[in-house]
Design a protein around this motif. Structure first.
Motif, PDB file in Angstrom:
ATOM      1  N   PRO A 138     100.529  31.294  75.540  1.00 42.52           N
ATOM      2  CA  PRO A 138     101.938  31.547  75.234  1.00 42.52           C
ATOM      3  C   PRO A 138     102.241  33.041  75.125  1.00 42.52           C
ATOM      4  O   PRO A 138     101.529  33.777  74.444  1.00 42.52           O
ATOM      5  N   MET A 139     103.281  33.467  75.809  1.00 39.29           N
ATOM      6  CA  MET A 139     103.764  34.847  75.735  1.00 39.29           C
ATOM      7  C   MET A 139     105.263  34.772  75.478  1.00 39.29           C
ATOM      8  O   MET A 139     106.055  34.616  76.397  1.00 39.29           O
ATOM      9  N   PRO A 140     105.669  34.854  74.213  1.00 46.90           N
ATOM     10  CA  PRO A 140     107.082  34.705  73.876  1.00 46.90           C
ATOM     11  C   PRO A 140     107.937  35.801  74.512  1.00 46.90           C
ATOM     12  O   PRO A 140     107.456  36.891  74.811  1.00 46.90           O
ATOM     13  N   ASP A 141     109.223  35.496  74.705  1.00 48.02           N
ATOM     14  CA  ASP A 141     110.143  36.459  75.308  1.00 48.02           C
ATOM     15  C   ASP A 141     110.171  37.777  74.549  1.00 48.02           C
ATOM     16  O   ASP A 141     110.309  38.836  75.140  1.00 48.02           O
ATOM     17  N   GLU A 142     110.011  37.722  73.232  1.00 50.74           N
ATOM     18  CA  GLU A 142     110.056  38.950  72.443  1.00 50.74           C
ATOM     19  C   GLU A 142     108.790  39.798  72.598  1.00 50.74           C
ATOM     20  O   GLU A 142     108.680  40.879  72.023  1.00 50.74           O
ATOM     21  N   SER A 143     107.849  39.331  73.399  1.00 54.74           N
ATOM     22  CA  SER A 143     106.624  40.106  73.609  1.00 54.74           C
ATOM     23  C   SER A 143     106.918  41.491  74.174  1.00 54.74           C
ATOM     24  O   SER A 143     106.180  42.440  73.901  1.00 54.74           O
ATOM     25  N   GLU A 179     109.032  43.523  73.209  1.00 51.77           N
ATOM     26  CA  GLU A 179     109.281  44.444  72.098  1.00 51.77           C
ATOM     27  C   GLU A 179     107.989  45.104  71.622  1.00 51.77           C
ATOM     28  O   GLU A 179     108.012  46.224  71.113  1.00 51.77           O
ATOM     29  N   TYR A 180     106.872  44.421  71.790  1.00 53.08           N
ATOM     30  CA  TYR A 180     105.583  44.923  71.341  1.00 53.08           C
ATOM     31  C   TYR A 180     104.821  45.630  72.457  1.00 53.08           C
ATOM     32  O   TYR A 180     103.899  46.390  72.189  1.00 53.08           O
ATOM     33  N   MET A 181     105.199  45.357  73.687  1.00 47.83           N
ATOM     34  CA  MET A 181     104.494  45.909  74.841  1.00 47.83           C
ATOM     35  C   MET A 181     105.312  47.058  75.442  1.00 47.83           C
ATOM     36  O   MET A 181     105.878  46.937  76.511  1.00 47.83           O
ATOM     37  N   THR A 182     105.338  48.182  74.756  1.00 53.22           N
ATOM     38  CA  THR A 182     106.149  49.314  75.205  1.00 53.22           C
ATOM     39  C   THR A 182     105.354  50.321  76.033  1.00 53.22           C
ATOM     40  O   THR A 182     105.936  51.131  76.744  1.00 53.22           O
ATOM     41  N   THR A 183     104.035  50.263  75.920  1.00 52.05           N
ATOM     42  CA  THR A 183     103.155  51.093  76.740  1.00 52.05           C
ATOM     43  C   THR A 183     102.071  50.185  77.309  1.00 52.05           C
ATOM     44  O   THR A 183     101.812  49.096  76.772  1.00 52.05           O
ATOM     45  N   PRO A 184     101.391  50.610  78.370  1.00 52.29           N
ATOM     46  CA  PRO A 184     100.299  49.788  78.890  1.00 52.29           C
ATOM     47  C   PRO A 184      99.226  49.473  77.849  1.00 52.29           C
ATOM     48  O   PRO A 184      98.760  48.334  77.769  1.00 52.29           O
ATOM     49  N   GLN A 185      98.847  50.439  77.010  1.00 54.35           N
ATOM     50  CA  GLN A 185      97.811  50.167  76.007  1.00 54.35           C
ATOM     51  C   GLN A 185      98.293  49.162  74.970  1.00 54.35           C
ATOM     52  O   GLN A 185      97.552  48.261  74.577  1.00 54.35           O
ATOM     53  N   LEU A 186      99.539  49.297  74.531  1.00 58.05           N
ATOM     54  CA  LEU A 186     100.082  48.317  73.590  1.00 58.05           C
ATOM     55  C   LEU A 186     100.177  46.935  74.236  1.00 58.05           C
ATOM     56  O   LEU A 186      99.975  45.919  73.572  1.00 58.05           O
ATOM     57  N   ALA A 187     100.449  46.890  75.531  1.00 58.84           N
ATOM     58  CA  ALA A 187     100.487  45.608  76.247  1.00 58.84           C
ATOM     59  C   ALA A 187      99.109  44.968  76.274  1.00 58.84           C
ATOM     60  O   ALA A 187      98.963  43.772  76.005  1.00 58.84           O
ATOM     61  N   VAL A 188      98.084  45.756  76.579  1.00 50.82           N
ATOM     62  CA  VAL A 188      96.708  45.243  76.584  1.00 50.82           C
ATOM     63  C   VAL A 188      96.349  44.701  75.204  1.00 50.82           C
ATOM     64  O   VAL A 188      95.806  43.600  75.079  1.00 50.82           O
ATOM     65  N   ASP A 189      96.661  45.478  74.169  1.00 48.26           N
ATOM     66  CA  ASP A 189      96.356  45.041  72.803  1.00 48.26           C
ATOM     67  C   ASP A 189      97.083  43.738  72.463  1.00 48.26           C
ATOM     68  O   ASP A 189      96.497  42.816  71.894  1.00 48.26           O
ATOM     69  N   TYR A 190      98.360  43.665  72.820  1.00 46.92           N
ATOM     70  CA  TYR A 190      99.159  42.472  72.516  1.00 46.92           C
ATOM     71  C   TYR A 190      98.627  41.255  73.277  1.00 46.92           C
ATOM     72  O   TYR A 190      98.500  40.166  72.713  1.00 46.92           O
ATOM     73  N   ILE A 191      98.307  41.436  74.543  1.00 46.82           N
ATOM     74  CA  ILE A 191      97.787  40.331  75.348  1.00 46.82           C
ATOM     75  C   ILE A 191      96.470  39.832  74.755  1.00 46.82           C
ATOM     76  O   ILE A 191      96.248  38.620  74.625  1.00 46.82           O
ATOM     77  N   ASN A 192      95.599  40.742  74.358  1.00 48.07           N
ATOM     78  CA  ASN A 192      94.330  40.328  73.725  1.00 48.07           C
ATOM     79  C   ASN A 192      94.585  39.584  72.421  1.00 48.07           C
ATOM     80  O   ASN A 192      93.883  38.615  72.105  1.00 48.07           O
ATOM     81  N   GLU A 193      95.591  40.003  71.650  1.00 45.41           N
ATOM     82  CA  GLU A 193      95.943  39.276  70.427  1.00 45.41           C
ATOM     83  C   GLU A 193      96.401  37.851  70.757  1.00 45.41           C
ATOM     84  O   GLU A 193      96.037  36.900  70.056  1.00 45.41           O
ATOM     85  N   GLN A 194      97.189  37.713  71.811  1.00 45.60           N
ATOM     86  CA  GLN A 194      97.664  36.391  72.212  1.00 45.60           C
ATOM     87  C   GLN A 194      96.487  35.521  72.678  1.00 45.60           C
ATOM     88  O   GLN A 194      96.440  34.326  72.371  1.00 45.60           O
ATOM     89  N   PHE A 195      95.546  36.107  73.395  1.00 47.67           N
ATOM     90  CA  PHE A 195      94.339  35.364  73.818  1.00 47.67           C
ATOM     91  C   PHE A 195      93.575  34.890  72.598  1.00 47.67           C
ATOM     92  O   PHE A 195      93.118  33.748  72.537  1.00 47.67           O
ATOM     93  N   GLU A 196      93.422  35.775  71.624  1.00 41.39           N
ATOM     94  CA  GLU A 196      92.683  35.417  70.413  1.00 41.39           C
ATOM     95  C   GLU A 196      93.371  34.287  69.651  1.00 41.39           C
ATOM     96  O   GLU A 196      92.727  33.342  69.209  1.00 41.39           O
ATOM     97  N   LYS A 197      94.693  34.389  69.509  1.00 42.23           N
ATOM     98  CA  LYS A 197      95.457  33.329  68.828  1.00 42.23           C
ATOM     99  C   LYS A 197      95.310  31.991  69.538  1.00 42.23           C
ATOM    100  O   LYS A 197      95.278  30.943  68.906  1.00 42.23           O
ATOM    101  N   ALA A 198      95.228  32.045  70.874  1.00 42.80           N
ATOM    102  CA  ALA A 198      95.108  30.822  71.658  1.00 42.80           C
ATOM    103  C   ALA A 198      93.673  30.329  71.751  1.00 42.80           C
ATOM    104  O   ALA A 198      93.415  29.273  72.322  1.00 42.80           O
ATOM    105  N   GLY A 199      92.738  31.114  71.211  1.00 45.12           N
ATOM    106  CA  GLY A 199      91.342  30.705  71.253  1.00 45.12           C
ATOM    107  C   GLY A 199      90.707  30.854  72.609  1.00 45.12           C
ATOM    108  O   GLY A 199      89.757  30.144  72.944  1.00 45.12           O
TER     109      GLY A 199
END
Length: 104
Positions: free
Chosen positions: A76-81, A83-103
């Protein structure tokens, strides 16, 4: 020119990431395949801390990248994602957080 994006590149099966962190290089490939890259922008350079706007990506392009992650990895990648992905590094970090949440 757009290149095809393959989940197999990440050592995955059926689009699910198998215990590998999503990296900046993975994001670069995703950027090329989802929204394309302006030929005048060198995304292979040092882009980690530049805003997406600085490298020619608007919020719709970032949303398309998030949608591509969701479709490719069934994470899951909510539409508000965007807001957190403003730079490529922040996007990588956010995507990894979403992977972790999803197991993943």
């Amino acid at each position: 020119m757009r290149r095809s994006y393959s989940a197999a590149r990440f050592g995955s099966q059926k689009g699910i990431l198998m215990s590998k962190k999503f990296t900046l290089d993975d994001l670069r490939e995703l950027m090329r395949s989802s929204a394309g890259v302006d030929d005048s922008v060198d995304i292979d350079g040092d882009i980690a801390d530049k805003t997406f706007e600085e490298i020619g990506y608007d919020s719709l392009a970032v949303l398309e990248m998030a949608s591509q992650v969701q479709r490719t990895y069934s994470v899951p990648m909510p539409d508000e994602s965007t807001e957190y992905m403003t730079t490529p590094q922040l996007a990588v970090d956010y995507i990894n957080e979403q992977f972790e949440k999803a197991g993943v």
